[in-house]
Design a protein around this motif. Structure first.
Motif, mmCIF file in Angstrom:
data_model
loop_
_atom_site.group_PDB
_atom_site.id
_atom_site.type_symbol
_atom_site.label_atom_id
_atom_site.label_comp_id
_atom_site.label_asym_id
_atom_site.label_seq_id
_atom_site.Cartn_x
_atom_site.Cartn_y
_atom_site.Cartn_z
ATOM 1 N N GLN A 90 51.805 43.192 41.386
ATOM 2 C CA GLN A 90 51.105 41.957 42.048
ATOM 3 C C GLN A 90 51.863 41.233 43.028
ATOM 4 O O GLN A 90 50.999 40.646 44.098
ATOM 5 N N SER A 100 45.073 39.428 43.609
ATOM 6 C CA SER A 100 44.829 40.534 42.495
ATOM 7 C C SER A 100 44.787 39.506 41.089
ATOM 8 O O SER A 100 45.267 38.566 41.158
ATOM 9 N N VAL A 101 44.437 40.239 40.208
ATOM 10 C CA VAL A 101 44.326 39.797 38.764
ATOM 11 C C VAL A 101 45.263 40.716 37.872
ATOM 12 O O VAL A 101 44.870 41.794 37.699
ATOM 13 N N MET A 103 46.408 42.410 34.590
ATOM 14 C CA MET A 103 45.781 42.419 33.335
ATOM 15 C C MET A 103 46.340 43.585 32.706
ATOM 16 O O MET A 103 47.280 44.328 32.973
ATOM 17 N N ASP A 107 43.156 42.831 27.438
ATOM 18 C CA ASP A 107 42.027 41.851 28.146
ATOM 19 C C ASP A 107 40.685 42.187 28.083
ATOM 20 O O ASP A 107 40.280 43.050 28.422
ATOM 21 N N TYR A 133 34.484 42.063 31.872
ATOM 22 C CA TYR A 133 35.809 41.371 32.447
ATOM 23 C C TYR A 133 35.941 41.944 33.898
ATOM 24 O O TYR A 133 36.278 41.294 34.702
ATOM 25 N N ILE A 137 35.769 40.441 37.922
ATOM 26 C CA ILE A 137 36.814 40.542 38.771
ATOM 27 C C ILE A 137 36.607 41.234 40.068
ATOM 28 O O ILE A 137 36.961 40.565 41.004
ATOM 29 N N GLN A 140 34.390 39.309 42.527
ATOM 30 C CA GLN A 140 35.216 38.228 43.394
ATOM 31 C C GLN A 140 35.772 38.919 44.727
ATOM 32 O O GLN A 140 36.216 38.025 45.333
ATOM 33 N N TRP A 142 38.277 40.583 44.196
ATOM 34 C CA TRP A 142 39.706 40.781 43.721
ATOM 35 C C TRP A 142 40.187 42.004 43.288
ATOM 36 O O TRP A 142 39.194 43.178 42.959
ATOM 37 N N PRO A 144 41.780 44.245 40.247
ATOM 38 C CA PRO A 144 42.314 44.321 39.038
ATOM 39 C C PRO A 144 43.796 45.041 39.131
ATOM 40 O O PRO A 144 43.622 46.010 39.367
#
Ligand SMILES: Nc1ncnc2c1ncn2[C@@H]1O[C@H](COP(=O)(O)OP(=O)(O)O)[C@@H](O)[C@H]1O
Ligand SMILES: CC(=O)N[C@@H](CCC(=O)OP(=O)(O)O)C(=O)O
Length: 259
Positions: A90, A100-101, A103, A107, A133, A137, A140, A142, A144
């Motif tokens: 990240q 970033s997310v 995870m 999750d 989920y 992400i 958006q 983003w 993951p």
């Protein structure tokens, strides 16, 4: 132009030990994302786990490429994978301007996880479950970044081989799987990269001991997805990030594992 709906990229732990490798990968990811390519990054971190186990005076035991994970080691494994490794990536993403997310497989109900084999201890096998989920992400814009730590319905933390984690997520989003390692593909007995491999060729190379350890797990994971999707899976190197862009445009790199 992009030809793959979702690209599921799996990177091995050795990447996390090279700043330049991570910077190049994140820069390629940034360009591909800007061109509309959706990417899921799945990571290992076996070498960081080894380091932490050793520092804590624990034994490192592998069975057929998979880490035997007793109860007194799972905390260390979770810390190294879902903690340190995930956050190192990240941080590299942030530095490259990629949102970033972080995870794990635990999750958002993304997978179902169960103990794989009692002999391996707290090692999980996972099957795809709910893509909501991950899709959220991705919508958006983003990235993951997913570690291979899973949680069972009965509340156990489980250590999953990261190639197998990537396999489950690729199936989940019906994506194109690329397994990026520190070698440029699958070698023959003379260490030359083989361009294309089918099931029977893999069986022969495994039986002859040419494909072994971590590569055996990787190739078998790749074959499973190739057969499930009816399309090839690539085993390539993260050291050649320029080639990744070729890939997003439909080109081929490394070794193609055929369905
Ligand atoms: N036939 C083969 N071709 C390429 N690598 C192989 C082969 N057989 C065994 N290996 C080993 O497998 C390693 C890759 O597996 P692994 O260490 O699990 O990668 P990663 O950590 O990137 O997932 C290579 O670095 C190599 O030492
Ligand atoms: C069960 C099992 O073997 N888990 C692996 C998970 C990390 C991994 O797969 O890391 P690489 O991709 O860097 O090899 C382990 O503990 O090493």
């Amino acid at each position: 132009m992009t030809t793959h709906s979702v690209l599921v990229l799996k990177v091995g732990g050795a990447l996390l030990q090279t700043e330049t490798g991570m910077a190049n990968l994140m820069s390629a990811i940034k360009d591909m994302t800007a061109a509309g390519q959706k990417i899921v990054l799945v990571h290992g971190g076996g070498c960081l786990v080894d380091e932490q186990l050793t520092a804590n005076g624990k034994d490192i035991i592998k069975l057929d490429g998979l880490r035997v994970t007793p109860a007194d080691q799972i905390g260390i494994v979770v810390g190294a994978l879902a903690g340190t490794s995930n956050k190192i990536l990240q941080a590299a993403a942030a530095k490259a301007g990629v949102v970033s997310v972080g995870m794990s497989l635990g999750d958002g109900n993304v997978v179902k996880a169960n103990i794989k084999d009692e002999r391996l201890g707290l090692v999980g096998e996972v099957t795809p479950n709910d893509a909501s989920y991950l899709n959220f992400i991705l919508q958006q814009g983003w990235l993951p970044i997913c570690s291979s730590i899973a949680i069972s319905d009965t509340g156990e933390m489980l250590n999953v081989n990261a190639d197998q984690a990537a396999t489950a997520l690729a199936k989940l989003v019906n994506g194109t799987l690329v397994l990026l390692s520190d070698v440029s593909g699958v070698w023959d007995a003379n260490k030359q990269v083989i361009k294309s491999l089918n099931k029977s060729q893999i069986e022969t190379l495994v039986a002859d001991g040419v494909i072994e350890k971590g590569m055996k797990v990787k190739v078998e994971a790749a074959l499973e997805v190739a057969q499930w999707m009816g399309k090839p899976v690539l085993v390539a190197s993260w050291q050649e990030t320029e080639q990744l862009k070729t890939l997003a445009q439909g080109g081929s790199i490394g070794t193609q594992i055929q369905p």
